[in-house]
Write a protein that holds these residues in place. Structure first.
Motif, PDB file in Angstrom:
ATOM      1  N   VAL A 179      -3.059  -2.469 -11.752  1.00 15.56           N
ATOM      2  CA  VAL A 179      -4.173  -3.129 -12.449  1.00 15.56           C
ATOM      3  C   VAL A 179      -5.477  -2.423 -12.067  1.00 15.56           C
ATOM      4  O   VAL A 179      -5.596  -1.902 -10.966  1.00 15.56           O
ATOM      5  CB  VAL A 179      -4.291  -4.629 -12.071  1.00 15.56           C
ATOM      6  CG1 VAL A 179      -3.150  -5.422 -12.670  1.00 15.56           C
ATOM      7  CG2 VAL A 179      -4.356  -4.808 -10.565  1.00 15.56           C
ATOM      8  N   PRO A 180      -6.444  -2.402 -12.991  1.00 13.18           N
ATOM      9  CA  PRO A 180      -7.735  -1.811 -12.635  1.00 13.18           C
ATOM     10  C   PRO A 180      -8.479  -2.714 -11.659  1.00 13.18           C
ATOM     11  O   PRO A 180      -8.471  -3.934 -11.808  1.00 13.18           O
ATOM     12  CB  PRO A 180      -8.473  -1.712 -13.979  1.00 13.18           C
ATOM     13  CG  PRO A 180      -7.820  -2.738 -14.849  1.00 13.18           C
ATOM     14  CD  PRO A 180      -6.398  -2.848 -14.391  1.00 13.18           C
ATOM     15  N   VAL A 181      -9.079  -2.121 -10.646  1.00 11.37           N
ATOM     16  CA  VAL A 181      -9.857  -2.871  -9.664  1.00 11.37           C
ATOM     17  C   VAL A 181     -11.168  -2.122  -9.458  1.00 11.37           C
ATOM     18  O   VAL A 181     -11.164  -0.912  -9.245  1.00 11.37           O
ATOM     19  CB  VAL A 181      -9.117  -2.974  -8.306  1.00 11.37           C
ATOM     20  CG1 VAL A 181      -9.930  -3.818  -7.331  1.00 11.37           C
ATOM     21  CG2 VAL A 181      -7.724  -3.562  -8.485  1.00 11.37           C
ATOM     22  N   THR A 182     -12.257  -2.852  -9.541  1.00 16.43           N
ATOM     23  CA  THR A 182     -13.559  -2.239  -9.319  1.00 16.43           C
ATOM     24  C   THR A 182     -14.277  -2.984  -8.207  1.00 16.43           C
ATOM     25  O   THR A 182     -14.445  -4.202  -8.274  1.00 16.43           O
ATOM     26  CB  THR A 182     -14.421  -2.277 -10.594  1.00 16.43           C
ATOM     27  OG1 THR A 182     -13.704  -1.652 -11.653  1.00 16.43           O
ATOM     28  CG2 THR A 182     -15.734  -1.546 -10.380  1.00 16.43           C
ATOM     29  N   ALA A 224      -3.630  -6.488  -4.899  1.00 16.66           N
ATOM     30  CA  ALA A 224      -5.068  -6.191  -4.835  1.00 16.66           C
ATOM     31  C   ALA A 224      -5.915  -7.359  -5.322  1.00 16.66           C
ATOM     32  O   ALA A 224      -7.052  -7.542  -4.876  1.00 16.66           O
ATOM     33  CB  ALA A 224      -5.377  -4.944  -5.669  1.00 16.66           C
ATOM     34  N   LEU A 225      -5.364  -8.171  -6.229  1.00 12.56           N
ATOM     35  CA  LEU A 225      -6.127  -9.266  -6.827  1.00 12.56           C
ATOM     36  C   LEU A 225      -5.874 -10.623  -6.171  1.00 12.56           C
ATOM     37  O   LEU A 225      -6.495 -11.620  -6.536  1.00 12.56           O
ATOM     38  CB  LEU A 225      -5.809  -9.370  -8.324  1.00 12.56           C
ATOM     39  CG  LEU A 225      -6.071  -8.104  -9.153  1.00 12.56           C
ATOM     40  CD1 LEU A 225      -5.736  -8.348 -10.612  1.00 12.56           C
ATOM     41  CD2 LEU A 225      -7.522  -7.636  -8.993  1.00 12.56           C
ATOM     42  N   GLY A 241      -0.030  -1.198  -5.917  1.00 12.59           N
ATOM     43  CA  GLY A 241       1.249  -1.814  -6.262  1.00 12.59           C
ATOM     44  C   GLY A 241       1.145  -3.012  -7.195  1.00 12.59           C
ATOM     45  O   GLY A 241       0.094  -3.646  -7.331  1.00 12.59           O
ATOM     46  N   SER A 242       2.275  -3.329  -7.826  1.00 10.19           N
ATOM     47  CA  SER A 242       2.316  -4.462  -8.766  1.00 10.19           C
ATOM     48  C   SER A 242       2.656  -5.771  -8.068  1.00 10.19           C
ATOM     49  O   SER A 242       2.557  -6.842  -8.665  1.00 10.19           O
ATOM     50  CB  SER A 242       3.355  -4.199  -9.860  1.00 10.19           C
ATOM     51  OG  SER A 242       4.656  -4.140  -9.308  1.00 10.19           O
ATOM     52  N   VAL A 275     -10.065   5.213  -7.534  1.00 13.32           N
ATOM     53  CA  VAL A 275      -9.324   6.360  -8.077  1.00 13.32           C
ATOM     54  C   VAL A 275      -7.970   5.852  -8.550  1.00 13.32           C
ATOM     55  O   VAL A 275      -7.228   5.225  -7.781  1.00 13.32           O
ATOM     56  CB  VAL A 275      -9.141   7.455  -7.007  1.00 13.32           C
ATOM     57  CG1 VAL A 275      -8.353   8.623  -7.580  1.00 13.32           C
ATOM     58  CG2 VAL A 275     -10.485   7.932  -6.489  1.00 13.32           C
ATOM     59  N   HIS A 276      -7.644   6.093  -9.813  1.00 11.11           N
ATOM     60  CA  HIS A 276      -6.386   5.593 -10.376  1.00 11.11           C
ATOM     61  C   HIS A 276      -5.237   6.553 -10.065  1.00 11.11           C
ATOM     62  O   HIS A 276      -5.363   7.765 -10.241  1.00 11.11           O
ATOM     63  CB  HIS A 276      -6.511   5.425 -11.891  1.00 11.11           C
ATOM     64  CG  HIS A 276      -5.255   4.943 -12.546  1.00 11.11           C
ATOM     65  ND1 HIS A 276      -4.774   3.662 -12.377  1.00 11.11           N
ATOM     66  CD2 HIS A 276      -4.367   5.582 -13.351  1.00 11.11           C
ATOM     67  CE1 HIS A 276      -3.643   3.528 -13.057  1.00 11.11           C
ATOM     68  NE2 HIS A 276      -3.376   4.666 -13.651  1.00 11.11           N
ATOM     69  N   ASN A 277      -4.120   5.988  -9.612  1.00  5.71           N
ATOM     70  CA  ASN A 277      -2.897   6.762  -9.385  1.00  5.71           C
ATOM     71  C   ASN A 277      -1.954   6.511 -10.558  1.00  5.71           C
ATOM     72  O   ASN A 277      -1.329   5.454 -10.628  1.00  5.71           O
ATOM     73  CB  ASN A 277      -2.232   6.347  -8.075  1.00  5.71           C
ATOM     74  CG  ASN A 277      -0.847   6.967  -7.926  1.00  5.71           C
ATOM     75  OD1 ASN A 277      -0.534   7.976  -8.548  1.00  5.71           O
ATOM     76  ND2 ASN A 277      -0.025   6.361  -7.100  1.00  5.71           N
TER      77      ASN A 277
END
Length: 200
Positions: free
Chosen positions: A55-58, A23-24, A13-14, A65-67
């Motif tokens: 956003v990309p998260v590693t 996530a960040l 989610g944003s 896995v990107h949705n």
């Protein structure tokens, strides 16, 4: 050999109400995504799928896995995670949310123990109220994916088949408080600080 139970962390989610992707968000020196992956791993889930979106998260310990449809809601992220696990030998999945950082690893362990004891669907409950995380055996994944639309996640499946659900009390292991707003985040940070002080 025990059947493998994987983990899925929904972190796509944003964070529109929070003003930043959840996530960040940092809590206790870790992002919520890092905390969520650690929660699943510490609880015994392997592998862990991290579903990303806004956003990309590693995170090295998880398979990201990107949705692409993340903006449609949690349902598409759950489906993305389950589709990714279909390629593995996992026989069940514990689904957790990145925005519930006070859930304890013991909740994941209890869900996996319930699965080992014969439950095909297990839901963490807090004072008798079902919340998250949720464990779903592989045989139910197609039905869950079919019903996972909008922001319902697994809820539609769980409501459609109440007889399958084993509630596992986890009120003593943590809290399912959501981080949706700045006020939520401030409160959760306060609780997390108290807990870390108690541990030390």
């Amino acid at each position: 050999m025990a059947e493998r139970v994987a983990g899925i962390l929904l972190a796509a989610g944003s964070g529109s109400r929070l003003g930043q992707p959840k996530a960040l968000v940092e809590l206790g020196g870790e992002t919520l995504a890092q905390r969520g992956v650690a929660l699943l791993q510490d609880g015994g889930a392997d592998p862990v799928i991290l579903v990303t979106g806004a956003v990309p998260v590693t995170i090295p310990e998880a398979l990201a896995v990107h949705n692409p449809d993340w903006s449609t809601g949690m349902g598409s992220s759950l489906a993305t995670g389950l589709h990714a696990l279909a390629e593995t030998d996992a026989e069940a999945a514990v689904v957790a949310l990145a925005d519930q950082p006070l859930v304890g690893a013991e909740a994941v362990r209890r869900l996996i123990a319930a699965y080992a004891g014969g439950a095909s669907v297990a839901v963490a409950a807090y004072d008798g109220k079902p919340r998250n995380p949720v464990l779903i055996a592989r045989g139910h994944w197609p039905a869950v994916i079919e019903l996972a639309t909008g922001d319902t996640g697994a809820r539609a499946f769980l409501r459609a088949r109440p007889g399958l659900v084993t509630q596992v009390e986890c009120g003593d292991t943590g809290s399912p408080d959501d981080v949706d707003t700045a006020e939520d985040l401030a409160r959760v940070r306060g609780v997390a600080t108290v807990r870390s002080e108690e541990k030390s």
